[in-house]
Design a protein around this motif. Structure first.
Motif, PDB file in Angstrom:
ATOM      1  N   TYR A 171     -11.794  13.201  46.736  1.00 48.69           N
ATOM      2  CA  TYR A 171     -11.735  12.517  45.436  1.00 48.69           C
ATOM      3  C   TYR A 171     -11.133  11.112  45.591  1.00 48.69           C
ATOM      4  O   TYR A 171     -11.407  10.224  44.766  1.00 48.69           O
ATOM      5  CB  TYR A 171     -10.989  13.384  44.421  1.00 48.69           C
ATOM      6  N   ARG A 188     -23.208  21.429  46.217  1.00 47.47           N
ATOM      7  CA  ARG A 188     -24.325  20.485  46.243  1.00 47.47           C
ATOM      8  C   ARG A 188     -23.930  19.149  46.860  1.00 47.47           C
ATOM      9  O   ARG A 188     -24.791  18.384  47.277  1.00 47.47           O
ATOM     10  CB  ARG A 188     -24.898  20.291  44.830  1.00 47.47           C
ATOM     11  N   GLY A 193     -15.926  22.141  33.909  1.00 49.40           N
ATOM     12  CA  GLY A 193     -16.712  22.977  34.812  1.00 49.40           C
ATOM     13  C   GLY A 193     -17.567  23.961  34.025  1.00 49.40           C
ATOM     14  O   GLY A 193     -17.289  24.242  32.850  1.00 49.40           O
ATOM     15  N   THR A 216     -19.799  13.673  36.129  1.00 44.70           N
ATOM     16  CA  THR A 216     -19.748  13.372  34.696  1.00 44.70           C
ATOM     17  C   THR A 216     -19.220  11.965  34.355  1.00 44.70           C
ATOM     18  O   THR A 216     -19.876  11.242  33.605  1.00 44.70           O
ATOM     19  CB  THR A 216     -18.916  14.445  33.966  1.00 44.70           C
ATOM     20  N   LEU A 269      -6.568  13.597  38.473  1.00 42.51           N
ATOM     21  CA  LEU A 269      -6.374  15.012  38.157  1.00 42.51           C
ATOM     22  C   LEU A 269      -6.231  15.914  39.366  1.00 42.51           C
ATOM     23  O   LEU A 269      -5.466  16.864  39.352  1.00 42.51           O
ATOM     24  CB  LEU A 269      -7.621  15.535  37.432  1.00 42.51           C
ATOM     25  N   THR A 292     -12.805  13.042  38.479  1.00 47.43           N
ATOM     26  CA  THR A 292     -13.939  12.812  39.377  1.00 47.43           C
ATOM     27  C   THR A 292     -15.096  13.709  38.930  1.00 47.43           C
ATOM     28  O   THR A 292     -15.079  14.260  37.841  1.00 47.43           O
ATOM     29  CB  THR A 292     -13.540  13.125  40.830  1.00 47.43           C
ATOM     30  N   GLY A 293     -16.094  13.843  39.787  1.00 44.38           N
ATOM     31  CA  GLY A 293     -17.273  14.639  39.431  1.00 44.38           C
ATOM     32  C   GLY A 293     -18.384  13.716  38.968  1.00 44.38           C
ATOM     33  O   GLY A 293     -18.183  12.507  38.775  1.00 44.38           O
ATOM     34  N   GLY A 302     -13.838  15.965  32.727  1.00 46.39           N
ATOM     35  CA  GLY A 302     -15.119  16.643  32.698  1.00 46.39           C
ATOM     36  C   GLY A 302     -14.829  18.115  32.441  1.00 46.39           C
ATOM     37  O   GLY A 302     -13.676  18.501  32.215  1.00 46.39           O
ATOM     38  N   THR A 327     -17.090  27.821  41.323  1.00 44.97           N
ATOM     39  CA  THR A 327     -16.793  26.395  41.497  1.00 44.97           C
ATOM     40  C   THR A 327     -17.215  25.932  42.892  1.00 44.97           C
ATOM     41  O   THR A 327     -17.799  24.852  43.054  1.00 44.97           O
ATOM     42  CB  THR A 327     -15.282  26.144  41.259  1.00 44.97           C
ATOM     43  N   GLY A 378      -9.932  19.711  35.278  1.00 42.61           N
ATOM     44  CA  GLY A 378      -9.316  19.443  36.576  1.00 42.61           C
ATOM     45  C   GLY A 378      -9.833  20.535  37.494  1.00 42.61           C
ATOM     46  O   GLY A 378     -11.028  20.819  37.535  1.00 42.61           O
ATOM     47  N   PHE A 379      -8.932  21.181  38.212  1.00 38.88           N
ATOM     48  CA  PHE A 379      -9.315  22.382  38.961  1.00 38.88           C
ATOM     49  C   PHE A 379      -8.542  23.582  38.418  1.00 38.88           C
ATOM     50  O   PHE A 379      -8.239  24.516  39.148  1.00 38.88           O
ATOM     51  CB  PHE A 379      -9.069  22.207  40.450  1.00 38.88           C
TER      52      PHE A 379
HETATM   53  C1  GLP Z   1     -15.079  19.644  39.486  1.00 36.90           C
HETATM   54  C2  GLP Z   1     -13.820  18.803  39.182  1.00 36.90           C
HETATM   55  C3  GLP Z   1     -13.618  18.613  37.709  1.00 36.90           C
HETATM   56  C4  GLP Z   1     -14.937  18.278  37.084  1.00 36.90           C
HETATM   57  C5  GLP Z   1     -15.862  19.461  37.149  1.00 36.90           C
HETATM   58  C6  GLP Z   1     -17.269  19.153  36.708  1.00 36.90           C
HETATM   59  O1  GLP Z   1     -14.819  20.823  40.135  1.00 36.90           O
HETATM   60  N1  GLP Z   1     -12.627  19.294  39.758  1.00 36.90           N
HETATM   61  O2  GLP Z   1     -12.633  17.621  37.472  1.00 36.90           O
HETATM   62  O3  GLP Z   1     -14.757  17.948  35.724  1.00 36.90           O
HETATM   63  O4  GLP Z   1     -15.840  20.087  38.398  1.00 36.90           O
HETATM   64  O5  GLP Z   1     -17.943  18.409  37.669  1.00 36.90           O
HETATM   65  P1  GLP Z   1     -19.220  17.559  37.360  1.00 36.90           P
HETATM   66  O6  GLP Z   1     -18.762  16.405  36.514  1.00 36.90           O
HETATM   67  O7  GLP Z   1     -19.751  17.092  38.679  1.00 36.90           O
HETATM   68  O8  GLP Z   1     -20.167  18.441  36.621  1.00 36.90           O
END
Ligand code: GLP
Length: 233
Positions: free
Chosen positions: A75, A159, A126, A38, A61, A35-36, A124, A153, A132-133
């Motif tokens: 998610y 946001r 962070g 990206t 994830l 998710t996210g 994605g 995080t 993931g987390f």
């Molecule tokens: C989040 C998710 C991740 C994601 C990352 C980046 O915390 N758990 O899976 O890849 O942060 O988020 P974004 O794609 O919004 O920048």
């Protein structure tokens, strides 16, 4: 690691889509999903395509602890909105943020992943290098586990919430050991705020301080970056 540089996130979405398309054509049945902000352009390309996932399995994830599936920042909600409602899969697995017994749940989720080996995992990254987390300091040996989210995080993800206080303090995340068992991995990163993490992931030492750096050990990783995210390479 193979690196694909694209002009922007739109082009990155197309590049990610092509990898899904090829994997499906080559017989992939199980997709690890993220998710996210990206992966949304990749999911949009999948939705707009005629690819058929009706015989496929997805395994997500991560999920926030304490958010119901219908919470608009869960998610589950994200995946339904961006992908599953428009491109149905035969079966979809996501961690249950409301599981009454988290210790039992994480073991069950590990068994699900063992039973459905992931052919293609999209990730994605962070700003602190998490995948993931899996926050900095997470053991590379970890399977699905409950995570205390770091301040950075929580701040980055605030946001999406009405206020910082509403961001859950914990999440359930697939572990790094499970992620590494995926046959193929795509990492997408777009924007200047990802440039430092991307550099550490690709060029830095392999260290638990930068969870994404472990991907250097995997022999089938494709990194899709826009010019901003690639600016420090
Ligand atoms: C989040 C998710 C991740 C994601 C990352 C980046 O915390 N758990 O899976 O890849 O942060 O988020 P974004 O794609 O919004 O920048």
């Amino acid at each position: 690691m193979k690196i694909i540089k694209v002009t922007d996130q739109q082009a990155g979405g197309k590049a990610g889509f092509e990898i899904f398309k090829e994997a499906l054509a080559n017989g992939a049945t199980t997709f690890g999903l993220a998710t996210g902000s990206t992966p949304v352009t990749t999911y949009a390309e999948i939705v707009a395509s005629d690819l058929d996932f009706s015989k496929s399995t997805s395994i997500n994830l991560d999920e926030y602890v304490g958010l119901a599936a219908d919470h608009d920042q869960s998610y589950h909600y994200f995946m339904n909105k961006h992908l599953f409602s428009k491109k149905p899969f035969a079966q979809t697995f996501l961690p249950d943020g409301l599981a009454p017994d988290l210790d039992t749940f994480v073991k069950q989720y590990h068994e699900i992943i063992e039973k459905h080996p992931i052919d293609l995992q999209i990730l994605g990254i962070g700003q602190n290098g998490h995948i993931g987390f899996n926050e900095p300091g997470t053991s590379f040996e970890a399977n699905t586990h409950v995570v205390d989210l770091t301040d950075s995080t929580i701040e980055a993800n605030s946001r999406f919430f009405a206020s910082r206080d509403e961001v859950p303090a914990q999440a359930i995340s697939m572990g790094i050991a499970e992620i590494l068992k995926s046959k193929q991995i795509i990492v997408e990163a777009f924007g200047k705020n990802k440039a430092a993490a991307v550099k550490k992931m690709i060029e830095g030492p392999i260290t638990e301080d930068v969870p994404a750096s472990v991907l250097q050990k995997h022999d089938n990783v494709i990194v899709i970056v826009d010019e901003d995210a690639a600016s420090l390479l």
